[in-house]
Design a protein around this motif. Sequence first.
Motif, PDB file in Angstrom:
ATOM      1  N   THR A   1       0.645  -0.975   0.052  1.00 40.34           N
ATOM      2  CA  THR A   1       0.298  -0.584  -0.435  1.00 40.34           C
ATOM      3  C   THR A   1       0.901   1.429   0.141  1.00 40.34           C
ATOM      4  OG1 THR A   1      -2.041  -1.472   1.188  1.00 40.34           O
ATOM      5  CG2 THR A   1      -1.468   1.253   1.165  1.00 40.34           C
ATOM      6  N   ILE A   2       1.437   1.189   1.005  1.00 38.86           N
ATOM      7  CA  ILE A   2       2.685   2.519   0.963  1.00 38.86           C
ATOM      8  C   ILE A   2       3.544   2.590  -0.415  1.00 38.86           C
ATOM      9  CG2 ILE A   2       4.995   3.437   2.021  1.00 38.86           C
ATOM     10  CD1 ILE A   2       2.197   2.554   3.951  1.00 38.86           C
ATOM     11  N   GLU A   3       3.966   1.844  -1.236  1.00 42.01           N
ATOM     12  CA  GLU A   3       4.611   1.710  -2.270  1.00 42.01           C
ATOM     13  C   GLU A   3       4.081   2.393  -3.026  1.00 42.01           C
ATOM     14  OE1 GLU A   3       6.376  -2.101  -2.567  1.00 42.01           O
ATOM     15  OE2 GLU A   3       7.985  -1.255  -2.805  1.00 42.01           O
ATOM     16  N   THR A   4       2.507   1.982  -3.459  1.00 46.11           N
ATOM     17  CA  THR A   4       1.961   2.276  -4.593  1.00 46.11           C
ATOM     18  C   THR A   4       1.223   4.032  -4.289  1.00 46.11           C
ATOM     19  OG1 THR A   4       0.004   0.119  -4.172  1.00 46.11           O
ATOM     20  CG2 THR A   4      -0.390   1.868  -5.687  1.00 46.11           C
ATOM     21  N   ILE A   5       0.997   4.473  -3.306  1.00 47.36           N
ATOM     22  CA  ILE A   5       1.397   5.692  -2.428  1.00 47.36           C
ATOM     23  C   ILE A   5       1.798   6.101  -3.014  1.00 47.36           C
ATOM     24  CG2 ILE A   5       0.003   6.992  -0.926  1.00 47.36           C
ATOM     25  CD1 ILE A   5      -2.459   5.727  -0.970  1.00 47.36           C
ATOM     26  N   GLY A   6       3.314   5.898  -2.657  1.00 47.35           N
ATOM     27  CA  GLY A   6       4.039   6.811  -2.869  1.00 47.35           C
ATOM     28  C   GLY A   6       4.420   6.331  -4.461  1.00 47.35           C
TER      29      GLY A   6
ATOM     30  N   THR B   1       2.175   6.857  -6.840  1.00 46.84           N
ATOM     31  CA  THR B   1       0.633   7.361  -7.201  1.00 46.84           C
ATOM     32  C   THR B   1       1.661   9.129  -6.514  1.00 46.84           C
ATOM     33  OG1 THR B   1      -0.807   6.064  -6.008  1.00 46.84           O
ATOM     34  CG2 THR B   1      -1.205   8.061  -6.775  1.00 46.84           C
ATOM     35  N   PHE B   2       1.704   9.396  -5.996  1.00 51.52           N
ATOM     36  CA  PHE B   2       2.272  10.620  -5.537  1.00 51.52           C
ATOM     37  C   PHE B   2       3.874  10.990  -5.425  1.00 51.52           C
ATOM     38  CE2 PHE B   2      -1.881  10.356  -2.859  1.00 51.52           C
ATOM     39  CZ  PHE B   2      -1.807  10.584  -3.434  1.00 51.52           C
ATOM     40  N   ASN B   3       4.284   9.913  -5.850  1.00 55.04           N
ATOM     41  CA  ASN B   3       6.124  10.407  -6.247  1.00 55.04           C
ATOM     42  C   ASN B   3       6.896  10.281  -5.517  1.00 55.04           C
ATOM     43  OD1 ASN B   3       8.017  10.644  -8.399  1.00 55.04           O
ATOM     44  ND2 ASN B   3       6.955  12.330  -9.169  1.00 55.04           N
ATOM     45  N   ILE B   4       6.861   9.979  -4.209  1.00 56.28           N
ATOM     46  CA  ILE B   4       7.078  10.364  -2.533  1.00 56.28           C
ATOM     47  C   ILE B   4       8.808   9.415  -2.789  1.00 56.28           C
ATOM     48  CG2 ILE B   4       7.700   9.994  -0.439  1.00 56.28           C
ATOM     49  CD1 ILE B   4       4.175  10.176  -0.478  1.00 56.28           C
ATOM     50  N   HIS B   5      10.337   9.905  -2.401  1.00 51.80           N
ATOM     51  CA  HIS B   5      11.309   9.582  -2.806  1.00 51.80           C
ATOM     52  C   HIS B   5      11.421   7.966  -1.732  1.00 51.80           C
ATOM     53  CE1 HIS B   5      15.398   9.329  -2.680  1.00 51.80           C
ATOM     54  NE2 HIS B   5      15.726  10.001  -3.027  1.00 51.80           N
ATOM     55  N   PRO B   6      12.070   7.115  -2.266  1.00 51.43           N
ATOM     56  CA  PRO B   6      12.014   5.685  -1.616  1.00 51.43           C
ATOM     57  C   PRO B   6      12.447   6.399  -0.084  1.00 51.43           C
ATOM     58  CG  PRO B   6      13.007   5.804  -3.279  1.00 51.43           C
ATOM     59  CD  PRO B   6      12.994   7.150  -3.593  1.00 51.43           C
ATOM     60  N   LEU B   7      13.514   7.018   0.126  1.00 48.12           N
ATOM     61  CA  LEU B   7      13.977   6.862   1.970  1.00 48.12           C
ATOM     62  C   LEU B   7      12.983   7.811   2.729  1.00 48.12           C
ATOM     63  CD1 LEU B   7      17.937   8.294   0.845  1.00 48.12           C
ATOM     64  CD2 LEU B   7      17.351   6.681   2.024  1.00 48.12           C
ATOM     65  N   VAL B   8      12.368   8.615   1.890  1.00 47.85           N
ATOM     66  CA  VAL B   8      11.123   9.433   2.328  1.00 47.85           C
ATOM     67  C   VAL B   8       9.749   8.234   2.940  1.00 47.85           C
ATOM     68  CG1 VAL B   8       9.153  10.284   2.907  1.00 47.85           C
ATOM     69  CG2 VAL B   8      11.047  11.391   1.548  1.00 47.85           C
ATOM     70  N   GLN B   9       9.813   6.968   2.248  1.00 44.83           N
ATOM     71  CA  GLN B   9       8.905   6.624   2.222  1.00 44.83           C
ATOM     72  C   GLN B   9       9.665   5.018   3.325  1.00 44.83           C
ATOM     73  OE1 GLN B   9       7.945   3.730  -1.147  1.00 44.83           O
ATOM     74  NE2 GLN B   9       7.381   5.047  -2.341  1.00 44.83           N
ATOM     75  N   GLU B  10      10.469   4.905   3.278  1.00 46.83           N
ATOM     76  CA  GLU B  10      11.449   4.156   4.537  1.00 46.83           C
ATOM     77  C   GLU B  10      11.488   4.868   5.847  1.00 46.83           C
ATOM     78  OE1 GLU B  10      15.973   3.276   3.460  1.00 46.83           O
ATOM     79  OE2 GLU B  10      15.645   3.441   5.619  1.00 46.83           O
ATOM     80  N   ASP B  11      11.845   6.745   5.587  1.00 52.13           N
ATOM     81  CA  ASP B  11      11.236   6.944   7.576  1.00 52.13           C
ATOM     82  C   ASP B  11       9.164   6.304   7.683  1.00 52.13           C
ATOM     83  OD1 ASP B  11      13.468   8.362   7.051  1.00 52.13           O
ATOM     84  OD2 ASP B  11      13.411   9.916   6.179  1.00 52.13           O
ATOM     85  N   ILE B  12       9.041   6.652   6.519  1.00 49.12           N
ATOM     86  CA  ILE B  12       7.593   6.244   6.814  1.00 49.12           C
ATOM     87  C   ILE B  12       6.829   5.374   8.219  1.00 49.12           C
ATOM     88  CG2 ILE B  12       5.192   6.343   5.840  1.00 49.12           C
ATOM     89  CD1 ILE B  12       5.730   8.208   3.855  1.00 49.12           C
ATOM     90  N   LEU B  13       7.877   4.031   7.056  1.00 49.86           N
ATOM     91  CA  LEU B  13       7.863   3.029   7.858  1.00 49.86           C
ATOM     92  C   LEU B  13       8.613   2.653   8.967  1.00 49.86           C
ATOM     93  CD1 LEU B  13       7.787   0.623   4.350  1.00 49.86           C
ATOM     94  CD2 LEU B  13       5.546   0.886   5.859  1.00 49.86           C
ATOM     95  N   ASN B  14       8.847   3.433   8.921  1.00 50.85           N
ATOM     96  CA  ASN B  14       9.839   3.913  10.795  1.00 50.85           C
ATOM     97  C   ASN B  14       9.171   4.618  11.828  1.00 50.85           C
ATOM     98  OD1 ASN B  14      12.197   3.155  12.747  1.00 50.85           O
ATOM     99  ND2 ASN B  14      13.858   4.308  11.644  1.00 50.85           N
ATOM    100  N   THR B  15       8.472   3.292  12.535  1.00 50.69           N
ATOM    101  CA  THR B  15       7.155   4.453  13.542  1.00 50.69           C
ATOM    102  C   THR B  15       8.949   4.949  14.214  1.00 50.69           C
ATOM    103  OG1 THR B  15       7.623   2.527  14.769  1.00 50.69           O
ATOM    104  CG2 THR B  15       5.598   2.636  12.738  1.00 50.69           C
ATOM    105  N   TYR B  16       9.588   4.527  14.553  1.00 51.39           N
ATOM    106  CA  TYR B  16      10.576   5.237  15.749  1.00 51.39           C
ATOM    107  C   TYR B  16      11.470   5.978  15.298  1.00 51.39           C
ATOM    108  CZ  TYR B  16       9.144   0.759  17.923  1.00 51.39           C
ATOM    109  OH  TYR B  16       8.890  -0.417  17.942  1.00 51.39           O
TER     110      TYR B  16
END
Lengths: 360, 360, 360, 360, 360
Positions: free
Chosen positions: C81-86, C88-103
Amino acid sequence: MKKVKFMNKVIKKMSRKVAQPPGTLIHVGEQKSETVTLSLIRYNKDILEEKKMEYPHEFLLEKDFKGVCWVDISGIHDIPTIETIGSTFNIHPLVQEDILNTYHRPKFEESEEYLFLVLKMLMYDAEAKNVISEQVSFVLGPNFLVTFQEQEGDVFNPVRERLRKALGRIRKMGPDYLLYALIDAVVDNYFLVLETIGEELENLEDQLLENPTPEVLQTVHKLKREMIFLRKAVWPLREVINGLEKSGSKLIKKTTAVYLRDIYDHTIQVIETVETYRDMVAGLQDLYLSSVSNKMNEVMKMLTIIATIFIPLTFIAGIYGMNFEFMPELKWKIGYFFVWGIMAVIALVMLLYFKRKKWL
Amino acid sequence: MKKVKFMNKVIKKMSRKVAQPPGTLIHVGEQKSETVTLSLIRYNKDILEEKKMEYPHEFLLEKDFKGVCWVDISGIHDIPTIETIGSTFNIHPLVQEDILNTYHRPKFEESEEYLFLVLKMLMYDAEAKNVISEQVSFVLGPNFLVTFQEQEGDVFNPVRERLRKALGRIRKMGPDYLLYALIDAVVDNYFLVLETIGEELENLEDQLLENPTPEVLQTVHKLKREMIFLRKAVWPLREVINGLEKSGSKLIKKTTAVYLRDIYDHTIQVIETVETYRDMVAGLQDLYLSSVSNKMNEVMKMLTIIATIFIPLTFIAGIYGMNFEFMPELKWKIGYFFVWGIMAVIALVMLLYFKRKKWL
Amino acid sequence: MKKVKFMNKVIKKMSRKVAQPPGTLIHVGEQKSETVTLSLIRYNKDILEEKKMEYPHEFLLEKDFKGVCWVDISGIHDIPTIETIGSTFNIHPLVQEDILNTYHRPKFEESEEYLFLVLKMLMYDAEAKNVISEQVSFVLGPNFLVTFQEQEGDVFNPVRERLRKALGRIRKMGPDYLLYALIDAVVDNYFLVLETIGEELENLEDQLLENPTPEVLQTVHKLKREMIFLRKAVWPLREVINGLEKSGSKLIKKTTAVYLRDIYDHTIQVIETVETYRDMVAGLQDLYLSSVSNKMNEVMKMLTIIATIFIPLTFIAGIYGMNFEFMPELKWKIGYFFVWGIMAVIALVMLLYFKRKKWL
Amino acid sequence: MKKVKFMNKVIKKMSRKVAQPPGTLIHVGEQKSETVTLSLIRYNKDILEEKKMEYPHEFLLEKDFKGVCWVDISGIHDIPTIETIGSTFNIHPLVQEDILNTYHRPKFEESEEYLFLVLKMLMYDAEAKNVISEQVSFVLGPNFLVTFQEQEGDVFNPVRERLRKALGRIRKMGPDYLLYALIDAVVDNYFLVLETIGEELENLEDQLLENPTPEVLQTVHKLKREMIFLRKAVWPLREVINGLEKSGSKLIKKTTAVYLRDIYDHTIQVIETVETYRDMVAGLQDLYLSSVSNKMNEVMKMLTIIATIFIPLTFIAGIYGMNFEFMPELKWKIGYFFVWGIMAVIALVMLLYFKRKKWL
Amino acid sequence: MKKVKFMNKVIKKMSRKVAQPPGTLIHVGEQKSETVTLSLIRYNKDILEEKKMEYPHEFLLEKDFKGVCWVDISGIHDIPTIETIGSTFNIHPLVQEDILNTYHRPKFEESEEYLFLVLKMLMYDAEAKNVISEQVSFVLGPNFLVTFQEQEGDVFNPVRERLRKALGRIRKMGPDYLLYALIDAVVDNYFLVLETIGEELENLEDQLLENPTPEVLQTVHKLKREMIFLRKAVWPLREVINGLEKSGSKLIKKTTAVYLRDIYDHTIQVIETVETYRDMVAGLQDLYLSSVSNKMNEVMKMLTIIATIFIPLTFIAGIYGMNFEFMPELKWKIGYFFVWGIMAVIALVMLLYFKRKKWL
């Protein structure tokens, strides 16, 4: 216990200067050497001339020598010598005043004609557990370097050796490189002092764990104060070396600036080590306190256990020591042994209780 | 209790360098590996060549290879190897000196031809409760990266794997991305160390709550010192990574700078965690002190209750143990039982008093 | 006593990321919700469309909608889901990584196409006396706002209501104002948490004054750690909000910047309150220590008074319990009463002495 | 002991604002006065008009008055009044919100049309030993000054008097000078509060030295918290006054800026005094602790001396209270007196020992 | 114990100024001298005129004198004098207010026509162990210097002597050099104060090691507070001297700026010494606490040893003091001696145990 005369290091005799016009030359500090020695080394790539004298004379003034002239003055209490040197090398009276004040903090001052540096050389007197500090001042001119020490030391000797044997690049470089080499010798010497103190700290820790006597604590307190003193000597160094490196003065060649960066790194390491040691001394104090409180707790438990077991038993013995005419138990044949039994039971119950409470 | 030789980590052997001309190559530190290994990986998008050797040879010099050349040297005590590498890649003698000094603090240095980085790899020896630090130095050139480690470790292995299997973008990028990948591996490894220490802290807390022995405190003290050590290793990192990111050197491509920012975030998290742990270790010390003082209070209350109840009773028994000829109570028939009664009343009153005072 | 698993919050599971190539999407943290929900709200001044779905689909992509599109994703453990959203909205992979890291720590990052924010939502579990933190990430684009939460919460509900009922100016403004409204909701929520903790502190204080048990201290220690945790969550906020306000990005309109200044003020107030609470928790520890030491002193005085009064009396009783044949006092008629008298005098003198010394 | 409801001051009721759209006017704080009073003073060099009213009316709007118009609103809980004033003087809704939030920290905000200031007026309730804070907000326009207070106070009265009597230069200057005069009145009032607290500190010190009861410590703790509160109120002042002075706004004339510098000096003095008081309160805590520990030591010495003297003596008495048939000493004529002698010797030796050890 | 009225120094009487229009001249502080003295010295390279008067008169106004005019006013409580001086030299009313407020913190203010400085002169009253502070203000104009002191002191006398005897360069320089010479005299005087305090600290340390009485602690506390006071007086100095040096005002000639740099160095040394003393006072407190706790531990050990040895022995004696009819041991011929033997054995075992535990 020996009294610790710490203040001397910090402020004493500064007051001798009070109420004097500025630029008045007064030697502030202890006179550490009897005599004044001027040691001169003139060198370039090809030749090296060395001379020792007791008074500055014309040799200093031969301005047509092509190369570097290093004048090292040991024993700065002799004001006329400093004045002659000062006028020979054109040093500002306020700078001369700073050279004579051995309680000056490390500093760097830049003028158009020369750079002026004050540093502290450190030694550790392992017996007195004292950090001894000696001031060394540098005046760097276009083709000369003048150094002022309180007494003749051997910190500069390795540099002298390298000059004499033409080791490394030192003979090929200008007075700025010589300055670098000397500062490097001073800073490297700090590591020796720090290592000795480090060993001291380890010893103290072992002693604290084995037998935390008040004497050991005294030594910890002493060391803590030496750390304060050490810190005052090394903290300004950062600023001094940085100022020297960043000065942009024509007296420092670009090739030498790289080397100064290296000293800066060392300075940071010295400062960090001092800070770490300060933390560790604080840790030793904590260690002492908890060691002492552990000992005390043991003592208190001992008292409590002995007292709480025997107080009730003694009470029972007291009961049957009363002289009432009518005390039925006293007539019993087994009364005595019965009492012993009761006492044993009480003692056992107590011991079990202490065991369960982990007091034993 | 084992003695803690902490100083080694901080300053020892630094003094071996004293009185040497600058740029003299001396290995400062423990020799951790017997042999020296040079492991070379040359790669570009299409091919990857790997080689291991014990001495640097001509393979290194093939300068017409189009791609990235990574030379990883394990075991830096062998000075001739370092010198050969140094002259091959044109590394300044002072930088070589820094590489050999394994007690150097993390630093970043920029020159026109290469970037130089010193980092610390950390391991946690759970048994000795020791943080072990190993120095790793990076020299990044236009088409090469040279890394220097004290011993062959496996921190870099995942990166090697990614290179071999051409995972991710690593094979398509330059040596700056390789540098990033390696630093990332080093920093990620810190989290492992921090996690282990975190578990240690939890264990210690449980032990402190259950049974606050001096041994546990000793471990807390030990951990506190390891935190000081850890802090010294990670704090300069912030500056180093930031310097690298902000350097504006041509050797770091813009696409890589984004990734360095990511490492910077991690570095901040590492530093914050270390600071949090420091706070927590201090909390553990407080916990120990209050646990011990609670135990002591219990012991003291025990003593007080037993003593204050029995001391008056024993006094009464003592009274009637006196041998006066004329003591009317002694003749009473019920004297003995009356005394028992009085004693019972006193004991009860005392117990009620303690109850009301919440001492029981 | 329940064990406190604090570390989880700080560092655990971070290590799962070790040895992964950068940009690899891994969910770091606890999975708090079972399902993933995408809730979409598209609005402009006139209309508002709302939709809920479980997987991202084409609705998201209708790029010709004139107005603001807010996508709220609850449950970030589902990587596809995050990848698809990423993408779709053209979000950089490193930012996606940050979104997934809840710490991740709160941060603000600016790129040309979007602004990226990480914040912490806080809740206080009054029973476990735990501050629970949930990460929320915002990606603000020119006409959209994507928010990522760990689980569906009700912090955003008031904003949703305002959107639906077109309250205030929110429907008339762009996505930057929506971002402001959501951040405001998050920060306002902090006050609720702080108020609950404040009440907790008051309760603890009352308990400490009435009955300073070790359990209360344990709670104080626990709260102290929660404060450390809270502080880590709110301190970076200052920087984040300031960065957002000062960014000068075209994505933030000038009219919205005024409102961000208002949040900044609130952030400062939150930080100051946390600092005040830290001071107060430290004060509670002091209060406990002095309460306990007062109790101990009372206990000790009790013991001392009882013991010092009765020990001499018992000694006198012991004297006349001796069996010497020749002890003149024993024959005296009034001997017994005389001894009682002496004892009374001693006890009285003692009591008066204690009174004068203010021990009673 | 009265419970200390400190939190109220810090955070309570802030939560009433949660989940409201921004700019929603809500009064946050205690309602301190029943009624709302609007007191108006219009003046220039020549005339002064004064009026009191309960609702804002047209008088305020006469915009063709040449001179300064000062509107002072006491009682800010009445939202319609604030709204009317707000729209009359064109005050931004967010600023109105700040005016109504009496827990706002001191702040300075600059817009093109007006300057907005929030300050705290402080009072010290000597009985409850409470620092009471009241918020006062200033809106300075080109020819008006609006002030908002929680209740009618007398801090501004001296300024009113000076206006009425045309003392000093106040009537000749603009609204910026009026603002200065009012801020000056507020800051001067801090000195009164500080002086009262200073006297409180002296009293406490005397009490601590004479009789260190837990109650006194409680008061010290209370004062410490009041200091935290005070500090929060005065620290931001520095920034506020500095911002005002440095703003460069056209609303502040150059002649007034000199006076603001003077207030800044006073602010620094207030802050320094608060810091000094904090140090002193910490000193009082230390004093209490050492007083208590001194008392405890005395108590313990007392116990030890009595116990260690009498325990051996009682033992000897116990020995000769034994009922063995064959105990030669019991038969001696002088046995009894001999024992007395031995006891006296033991007691004397003990006392001398204590004397030498300086326990007596 | 004498009560310490510290507050006086900090805040008292400041409140006298409350509710006065700004620029109202009020003397804030103690009136230290009865009379007001104006001492005038006018000089240039060639001549020097000196005059003393009680009221300012026309002598001051002779503006065509070529040279420097130094007016020294002692006793600043006389407001008309200050006003006359103020209007003669064109001093701003707010500056006059600052001159009269003797609780002002050191400050530097620059205007186009003059420079204004406030400094503190310090004296140490060794008997009361009090640092006494006296305010001195300087107004430096293009050809005059006005100094304001609370009372006539002798700190400026050496400068007067140098003027009269034309020692050094002072007569050849302008009023800026005179200002420098006077500030130098003030700062040099600090060293005298610091030296006395340093000796005090050494004395206290000796006393603490020999006999740590609460009185000595009281003195330490007192000194600690004097340090707070001293610190407040010297810290702003750094800023003041730096501001003066860096001001770039035309009133300070370039040749004088070099000398100001020298004072700056001294100021840093004063500040560092004060900080060092603060550390040392904190160290003395620690020393006291550990001394006291060592004494206490000794006392407790004494009690424990005596009690734990004799309690079991007394119990045994109690046993054989029981009056049971059937107690076989009592009939034994050697029973009594046997019991003595057992007691000796118990006592010995105990003593050995204590020895091994290092309690003896």
